[in-house]
Enzyme design. Sequence first.
Site, PDB file in Angstrom:
ATOM      1  N   ASP A   1     -17.135 -53.579 -18.834  1.00 28.91           N
ATOM      2  CA  ASP A   1     -17.444 -54.718 -17.976  1.00 28.91           C
ATOM      3  C   ASP A   1     -16.190 -55.436 -17.502  1.00 28.91           C
ATOM      4  O   ASP A   1     -16.228 -56.180 -16.522  1.00 28.91           O
ATOM      5  CB  ASP A   1     -18.356 -55.688 -18.730  1.00 28.91           C
ATOM      6  CG  ASP A   1     -18.899 -56.786 -17.842  1.00 28.91           C
ATOM      7  OD1 ASP A   1     -19.478 -56.461 -16.787  1.00 28.91           O
ATOM      8  OD2 ASP A   1     -18.736 -57.966 -18.189  1.00 28.91           O
TER       9      ASP A   1
ATOM     10  N   MET B   1     -22.989 -63.003 -14.872  1.00 25.72           N
ATOM     11  CA  MET B   1     -22.559 -63.446 -13.545  1.00 25.72           C
ATOM     12  C   MET B   1     -21.237 -62.818 -13.110  1.00 25.72           C
ATOM     13  O   MET B   1     -20.794 -63.055 -11.993  1.00 25.72           O
ATOM     14  CB  MET B   1     -22.407 -64.969 -13.537  1.00 25.72           C
ATOM     15  CG  MET B   1     -23.697 -65.721 -13.784  1.00 25.72           C
ATOM     16  SD  MET B   1     -24.939 -65.397 -12.507  1.00 25.72           S
ATOM     17  CE  MET B   1     -24.105 -66.035 -11.060  1.00 25.72           C
ATOM     18  N   ARG B   2     -20.623 -62.022 -13.987  1.00 26.87           N
ATOM     19  CA  ARG B   2     -19.327 -61.439 -13.609  1.00 26.87           C
ATOM     20  C   ARG B   2     -19.473 -60.515 -12.409  1.00 26.87           C
ATOM     21  O   ARG B   2     -18.572 -60.425 -11.565  1.00 26.87           O
ATOM     22  CB  ARG B   2     -18.715 -60.702 -14.798  1.00 26.87           C
ATOM     23  CG  ARG B   2     -17.315 -60.170 -14.506  1.00 26.87           C
ATOM     24  CD  ARG B   2     -16.636 -59.609 -15.732  1.00 26.87           C
ATOM     25  NE  ARG B   2     -16.244 -60.676 -16.642  1.00 26.87           N
ATOM     26  CZ  ARG B   2     -16.743 -60.826 -17.861  1.00 26.87           C
ATOM     27  NH1 ARG B   2     -17.638 -59.968 -18.306  1.00 26.87           N
ATOM     28  NH2 ARG B   2     -16.351 -61.806 -18.632  1.00 26.87           N
ATOM     29  N   ALA B   3     -20.605 -59.822 -12.323  1.00 28.00           N
ATOM     30  CA  ALA B   3     -20.812 -58.916 -11.188  1.00 28.00           C
ATOM     31  C   ALA B   3     -20.806 -59.678  -9.873  1.00 28.00           C
ATOM     32  O   ALA B   3     -20.227 -59.223  -8.877  1.00 28.00           O
ATOM     33  CB  ALA B   3     -22.132 -58.167 -11.363  1.00 28.00           C
TER      34      ALA B   3
END
Length: 667
Positions: A193, A274-276
């Site tokens: 990730d 929310m990193r995407a």
Amino acid sequence: MHVYPFSAVVGSDDLALALTLCAVSPEIGGVLVRGEKGTAKSTMVRAQAALLPPVGEVEGCRFACDPRSVDPACPDGPHPTDAPVRRRPARLVELPVGATEDRVTGSLHLQKALSAGTAEYEPGLLALAHRGVLYVDEVNLLHDHLVDLLLDAAAMGRSTVERDGVSVTHAARFVLVGTMNPEEGELRPQLLDRFGLTVDVAAPRDPQLRAEIIRRRLSFDADPAAFTAQWADAEAALSERIVDARHRMPQVQLGDAALVAIAEVCAAFDVDGMRADLVTAKTAVAHAAWEGRSEVTREDIAVAAKLALPHRRRRTPFDSPGMDEDLLDELLGNTAPDEDPDGGPDDGGPDGRGPDGRGPDGGGAPDPSGPAGGDADTASSEADSAAPETKSERKSAPAPTAVSAPGDPYRTRLFTANGTGRGAPGRRSRARTTTGRTVGEHRGDSGPIHLPATIRANARSRSGGQEAGPGGLRELRRKVIEGREANLVLLCVDASGSMAAKQRMTQVKTAILSLLLDAYRRRDTVGLVTFRGSAASLALPPTSSVDVAAARLRDLPAGGRTPLAEGLIESAETVRRHRLRDPDRRALLVVVTDGRATSGENAVNRSLAAADVIAAQRISAVVVDSETGRFRMGLAGRLAERLGAEYVHVGDVHADALTGIVRGRAA
């Protein structure tokens, strides 16, 4: 040293774009490159680093402090506001898979500590990579303790060292680029990730394109200087375009409509966290700047989503990375009017295949629940006829080569090898490793240095009048560290007719799939031996790729007689060969069977003799009893006794089952 020109590489357009966007906006977080061997992954990474703009740093600072924004906590600081500045090329720092923790984070300068008594910190690779590129080839083979260090630095943008009397923190912001071959194993989800973008590369199949690649490579090898000069103008143009895009980025507008579109795409693809969304937004802005636009368009969002989302859609190591581009086009309003908006059958992939690429329901085989008639195992013993449960199973057994799909994997009990090993660091069996808890000291030429013990030993040596050796040292002590090691988990699976009943094989495959998932998390090597009919076969040689093992398991048919002895003999031979290649990696043999032996003459005695051979070789083993029903013969338990193995029923492989057993016994 001449580096192969970036603009001369052909056949990897997506990889070139991903690396370029990270050069334009380092905040994207880096690129993970997945591909088979020989696809120019490393060549592209090293070539792209030569195009990065030069870096300005404070003169004499070992931590590459930016003169425009000096780190107030820099170990070499504080730096005066008028400190001299020097410019240098951006660094590409390579992190070897076998690097030590001290080399990565830095450590106490041992020679100065012992000779002058001063505690001086010596920077590591993370400090060297600050404001540059940190490249890890074969990143999926990186040891867990180094992965933890990378995770900390990537999350915080700083590296902190607290050991051996050293307490140092410094900035460590870099573009993380990793290359890997998926056949050799997958990454931990946490590290996966942290890569902003991911690209899958493969060798082109067009003969003309392949010929051009060979032609250019031979030309470079014959005269690197002339070949590099031939592409110098194209390289300079690319470098200037990267600089222009960096300057244009602050003026690129990311409107509310674009933000909502990014959120809709990420929500539709069911990504975690929310990193995407953040990475997709940053990538879209960088792509707009690269294309010379002043506002993010849906085209920029589509490109960003294809690079930022595929690896974030995985739920288990067995899920294939990828995304449905038809759904992406539909979300962004790019579907042509005459196209089917549903994009055809969509059951988990753009081609209508499930997550495992085999069928809409993930099975790829007809439902084996219906009666097939006849006896699935043509050889029946007196013990078999005495078991009502066996007869009922055989009446409902499918055809001799039926395939049952496994269920969802679960968390398993921890099975370990006996004793204390010395293998590669992992998370399974007890071992003397390079990471873990310090339990003692020793004199030797290998292992981490035990600094307090070394100082005490040298103090005693000086008082005893011993002469100092090289570097002023009289004695050097090493740490004795106890931790966990990775093992070879060899699965020996009964695929005979007695296993062919639908519920039994489904339960067995689910348990094995769960054990594979556990092996992935514990960084084990896995192998698969199957036996059915009259022979056993090594379905999967020892490998770090649990994906391949899971695929072989899903396709495993069941039917025929039970050559248990052959399965045990093949397993023992596989362990023997693996010990020759990697003597420090201990094996854990997991035999999944109901204990019946029905193939060949004197099958039962031959299988017990094979079990005695495994026990004599001191191979740690676990027997998973697949026998089900109210009436059980207990043959697997007798096999476990001969193997000296731990015995567990297939229904008790689940970790929660162990808790229930302990509570029941306590009650």
